[in-house]
Write an enzyme that holds these catalytic residues in place. Structure first.
Site, PDB file in Angstrom:
ATOM      1  N   ASP A   1       0.816  -1.211   0.000  1.00  0.00           N
ATOM      2  CA  ASP A   1       0.000   0.000   0.000  1.00  0.00           C
ATOM      3  C   ASP A   1       0.855   1.268   0.000  1.00  0.00           C
ATOM      4  O   ASP A   1       2.084   1.223  -0.061  1.00  0.00           O
ATOM      5  CB  ASP A   1      -0.944  -0.030   1.202  1.00  0.00           C
ATOM      6  CG  ASP A   1      -2.310   0.545   0.907  1.00  0.00           C
ATOM      7  OD1 ASP A   1      -2.423   1.390   0.006  1.00  0.00           O
ATOM      8  OD2 ASP A   1      -3.283   0.155   1.588  1.00  0.00           O
TER       9      ASP A   1
ATOM     10  N   ASP B   1      -9.919   3.033  -3.584  1.00  0.00           N
ATOM     11  CA  ASP B   1     -10.600   1.910  -2.946  1.00  0.00           C
ATOM     12  C   ASP B   1     -12.049   1.825  -3.423  1.00  0.00           C
ATOM     13  O   ASP B   1     -12.752   2.832  -3.523  1.00  0.00           O
ATOM     14  CB  ASP B   1     -10.598   2.076  -1.427  1.00  0.00           C
ATOM     15  CG  ASP B   1      -9.228   1.839  -0.822  1.00  0.00           C
ATOM     16  OD1 ASP B   1      -8.289   1.489  -1.573  1.00  0.00           O
ATOM     17  OD2 ASP B   1      -9.095   1.998   0.403  1.00  0.00           O
TER      18      ASP B   1
END
Length: 452
Positions: A135, A196
């Site tokens: 990430d 996301d």
């Protein structure tokens, strides 16, 4: 193909949950259909500072510490809580994925891998990790201002994984900020192409669009764009505000805000559960109008029983599966696998659609037309093609179709067609015709040229 914890559980994860999920994949038909990765997202790292020094989440000599409460070690004092889980997952013939970040901290605030890449990669390998989601939160200053800086920061972990002695799938997750489809193929196996995802149609459409319009270079090393997880079976939880009796077609729930007409609701869990499709969304509360169901309940359900409401309706769920498949996207479910409704399981395990997604050519589908009405075509091994017609609009698409010439096929030839959802077969000459497509719906088929 597999599962990721974040959408369904966030930080509420544990070794027990991962083992239960792995067992469910193993027994419910998903593993047999190709879902093999059980991926632990953020929040597996201990957040406390070791008594013998070091920083929060790391030993004094720099090794990551799995949370000893939620991921307990094999024996007290050992640092192998992730290996314990990996050994169980591997015993079922599945693979284990893990999460880290190219930063000082993860997105949930735990110790990141930046500056510790080699140590962490070696530990991942020793623990038996098969997949790493990497990430992008809390990037150090001067490392996320341009594409070169992004690429340099992620390559540090790429190199470390290659030197770890274990093959580990590497997934970039910088949300498409620096066009990872351009540089990602040279250091990773896949990379997120968008922000996301969320369990609603608008976000699914946004992630699909971002992904579809930015395919990787077909001449680059094999690499897959990742529009984020499948939202089939995800949504929000609520509870019954009043008893619901068998034969009733209405339930009173505490929250109806995110419910949509045509979505699936699951009342209860395990053998006490049942599912139904929502036909009308009303107001919440014991005195509200609640949710009207397409079919009567078959069981009695007491007040306070849990209710899961899917964020996608049945049409949208099938459409997401088709869109991800035509793009050769990772098929990573964000749903609660343990309590998955049979209707959602049927979508996830459509072998014909999965075969398109997992086709050995690995090509992302080409956009033929976009906007309100999309057409995509994807070449497959053996000379056949997959085609998706998708109505992205909120109104029906009358006369949905596409010419063979627009698909890059020979308009003078005939093609055997196979609808991958209805299983209908036919012959196409000149053009593919799908009639009228309702809002948010799609048609997915394969075309194989017939002999002269």
């Amino acid at each position: 193909m597999g599962f990721n914890t974040w959408a369904a559980y966030g930080c509420n994860i544990s070794a027990s949950l991962i083992k239960q999920t792995a067992l469910a994949l193993h027994t419910n038909g998903m593993q047999a259909a190709g879902y093999t990765y059980v991926n632990i997202d953020d929040c597996w790292i201990d957040g406390s500072t070791p008594a013998n020094g070091g920083v929060a989440g790391r030993t004094a000599d720099g090794h990551l510490i799995p949370n000893p409460t939620t991921f307990p070690p094999s024996t007290p004092g050992k640092n192998d809580g992730i290996k314990v889980v990996a050994d169980y997952v591997h015993s079922l013939g599945l693979k284990l994925g893990l999460y880290q970040a190219a930063a000082v901290k993860t997105c949930a605030g735990f110790a990141g891998s930046y500056g510790h890449e080699n140590t962490d990669a070696k530990d991942f390998a020793a623990w038996g990790v098969d997949y790493l989601k990497y990430d992008n939160c809390a990037a150090p200053p001067g490392t996320a201002d341009n594409q070169q800086q992004f690429s340099t920061r992620f390559k540090r972990m790429s190199d470390a994984l290659l030197a770890s002695g274990r093959p580990i799938v590497f997934g970039l997750c910088e949300w498409g900020k620096s066009d990872p489809w351009q540089w990602g193929p040279y250091q990773a196996n896949l990379g997120r192409s968008s922000q996301d995802i969320q369990p609603n149609y608008r976000r699914v459409l946004k992630n699909f669009t971002d992904n579809a319009m930015n395919p990787p270079d077909p001449d680059a090393p094999l690499y897959f764009n990742d529009p984020d997880s499948l939202q089939i079976g995800t949504g929000h939880g609520t509870i019954l505000n009043a008893d619901a009796s068998a034969s009733s077609t209405n339930i009173k729930v505490s929250n109806t805000r995110k419910a949509v007409r045509g979505s699936l609701v699951r009342i209860g869990t395990g053998i006490s559960s049942e599912t139904a499709v929502v036909t009308t969304v009303g107001t919440p509360g014991a005195d509200g109008t609640g949710l009207t169901l397409a079919t009567p309940l078959t069981k009695n359900h007491p007040k306070q029983r849990s209710v899961q409401i899917d964020g996608l309706n049945r049409t949208e769920a099938q459409t997401q599966m088709s869109l991800w498949a035509i793009q050769a996207a990772p098929m990573i479910s964000g749903a609660d696998i343990i309590n998955m409704a049979p209707e959602n399981l049927a979508i996830y395990t459509n072998r014909d659609v999965i075969a398109v997604d997992q086709d050995p050519l690995g090509r992302q589908g080409r956009v033929v037309s976009s906007g309100s009405n999309w057409v995509l075509v994807k070449p497959l091994v053996g000379g056949s093609y997959a085609v998706v017609l998708f109505n992205a609009s909120d109104t029906e698409w009358s006369g949905a179709g596409v010419t063979l010439q627009s698909l890059g096929l020979d308009p003078a030839r005939s093609y055997a067609s196979h609808d991958l959802w209805t299983k209908a077969r036919g012959v196409v000459t000149g053009a593919v015709s799908a009639g009228t497509l309702p809002a948010h719906s799609s048609v997915m088929l394969t075309l194989q040229e017939l002999p002269k």
